[in-house]
Design an enzyme around this catalytic site. Sequence first.
Site, short mmCIF file in Angstrom:
data_model
loop_
_atom_site.label_atom_id
_atom_site.label_comp_id
_atom_site.label_asym_id
_atom_site.label_seq_id
_atom_site.Cartn_x
_atom_site.Cartn_y
_atom_site.Cartn_z
N THR A 18 2.18 3.59 -3.41
CA THR A 18 2.42 4.95 -2.92
C THR A 18 3.87 5.34 -3.20
O THR A 18 4.72 4.48 -3.46
CB THR A 18 2.17 5.03 -1.40
OG1 THR A 18 3.08 4.15 -0.72
CG2 THR A 18 0.75 4.66 -1.06
N ASP A 19 4.14 6.64 -3.14
CA ASP A 19 5.51 7.11 -3.33
C ASP A 19 5.91 8.01 -2.17
O ASP A 19 5.15 8.17 -1.20
CB ASP A 19 5.66 7.81 -4.69
CG ASP A 19 4.87 9.10 -4.79
OD1 ASP A 19 4.46 9.67 -3.76
OD2 ASP A 19 4.66 9.56 -5.92
N ALA A 20 7.10 8.58 -2.25
CA ALA A 20 7.64 9.35 -1.13
C ALA A 20 6.83 10.61 -0.82
O ALA A 20 7.02 11.25 0.21
CB ALA A 20 9.11 9.72 -1.41
N GLY A 22 3.73 10.30 -0.35
CA GLY A 22 2.65 9.76 0.46
C GLY A 22 1.38 9.52 -0.33
O GLY A 22 0.33 9.23 0.25
#
Lengths: 139, 139, 139, 139
Positions: A18-20, A22
């Site tokens: 996942t990344d920032a 979400g």
Amino acid sequence: MTEPTRSAARVEVRYAETDAMGIVHHSNYPVWFELARTALCRETGSHYADIERSGYRLTVTGMNLRFRRPARYGDTVEVAAWIERLGSRGIRFAYEVRNGAELLATGSTEHVWIEHRGRPCRIPESLAPEFRRLAGRRR
Amino acid sequence: MTEPTRSAARVEVRYAETDAMGIVHHSNYPVWFELARTALCRETGSHYADIERSGYRLTVTGMNLRFRRPARYGDTVEVAAWIERLGSRGIRFAYEVRNGAELLATGSTEHVWIEHRGRPCRIPESLAPEFRRLAGRRR
Amino acid sequence: MTEPTRSAARVEVRYAETDAMGIVHHSNYPVWFELARTALCRETGSHYADIERSGYRLTVTGMNLRFRRPARYGDTVEVAAWIERLGSRGIRFAYEVRNGAELLATGSTEHVWIEHRGRPCRIPESLAPEFRRLAGRRR
Amino acid sequence: MTEPTRSAARVEVRYAETDAMGIVHHSNYPVWFELARTALCRETGSHYADIERSGYRLTVTGMNLRFRRPARYGDTVEVAAWIERLGSRGIRFAYEVRNGAELLATGSTEHVWIEHRGRPCRIPESLAPEFRRLAGRRR
């Protein structure tokens, strides 16, 4: 000519993927495609790791992806792969990523066969019939 | 005995390195450590890629990390590495990750030398003096 | 209309980015593209992290890559990015990865603007002039 | 006090996880640990994704790994996780990675509970009994 064989790999989303925002970062989809491609190759009776040990490789020359909906941590997605085009020197695989009934992403990768000195070559004789079968062609 | 040489690698946080908490996922720190270790090894006059080509490898046998504060997309961190312990068959490197004056993480990795057949070995003679110098020892 | 602005990010290949073929795994190129895209966006005067904090995001909807030659550990590559198409609701960025004079890979990514509730939207008014300038258009 | 509950995640090695040494890069083990930790947390009856949605997080504060033998593409490894220490404000998980009967790696991670404003807190009341049960303690 019949339908190409479809493999399916179930992939549980990893938190690290996942990344920032979400959601799963788009760079993970090529990795998921590879899992499904490995599962498909296994249907030839030879694991791709064995094909490599025999001195041949399918290097990636191109890649194409469309993202429709995001995947999230907690999801388990299904990644399907099949042969879209089989040439004497290369293969195009196509992919679909689904979360249940929902289509998340589609894509394709293009590959050429390389022999042990690193030069492009024809598909190894021993593998050709099995790849033709996977591609849905009569042998 | 003098102080060990410290290398410093500047690392711009990649969006792909963040996770759904909005911070850099902890699995990226070993990768950053490796960048700083590469920079440190370069101080021997040989890029680690050349050391590998000569048939020797420093395989990782252990790893230790403490996380104090998170890094975020938009940050550029500085990763320092130095030799904490130099043995005849292995090395322990230590690391610090800072964002400006702020200490984000510390850690260490342990390595042993492996020769081309994959067996543990002594540090190659040609590299020993330079690694001793980096470790802050008189030759 | 003038030429679009080209950013350039220098990327040192990480050992973790290599694979068992001894070359950089293809899934890392989208990550490198993102570094160059970040550098390009910075030319607007706002870091993309600030754009996100203001409530807008450029989500990836598509991606296209061609691989010509591999990158290896020890290489430092240059990744260029520029705006290939600027619409009112989306952007296409193009990329080139070079190792010195040698072209390793090319690609493009497509993005749409998303507002804070996750719905597609027009490019934020405050950013439009700068993105037009980057795209090589007269304001 | 009884034995802690052990979860087990089966992980098929991904080609992208290998490095130029032909083995799985050490930075992937923390990601595998997380898969096993997710499986263990699921035994509480709540997926960790749901715990996060309720406003609590288990942030990583430390990590420790020992590598004994490499994993390779073609391998499917089993990753076990269990609670090694359960405090009122934190947890230490322990891990083992095996390829069949062969132990490849061991490790542990330390975590503290964080509430929605990002401050350390006690384990949420609703989760405490289940985590105590997993840890092998009588409630």
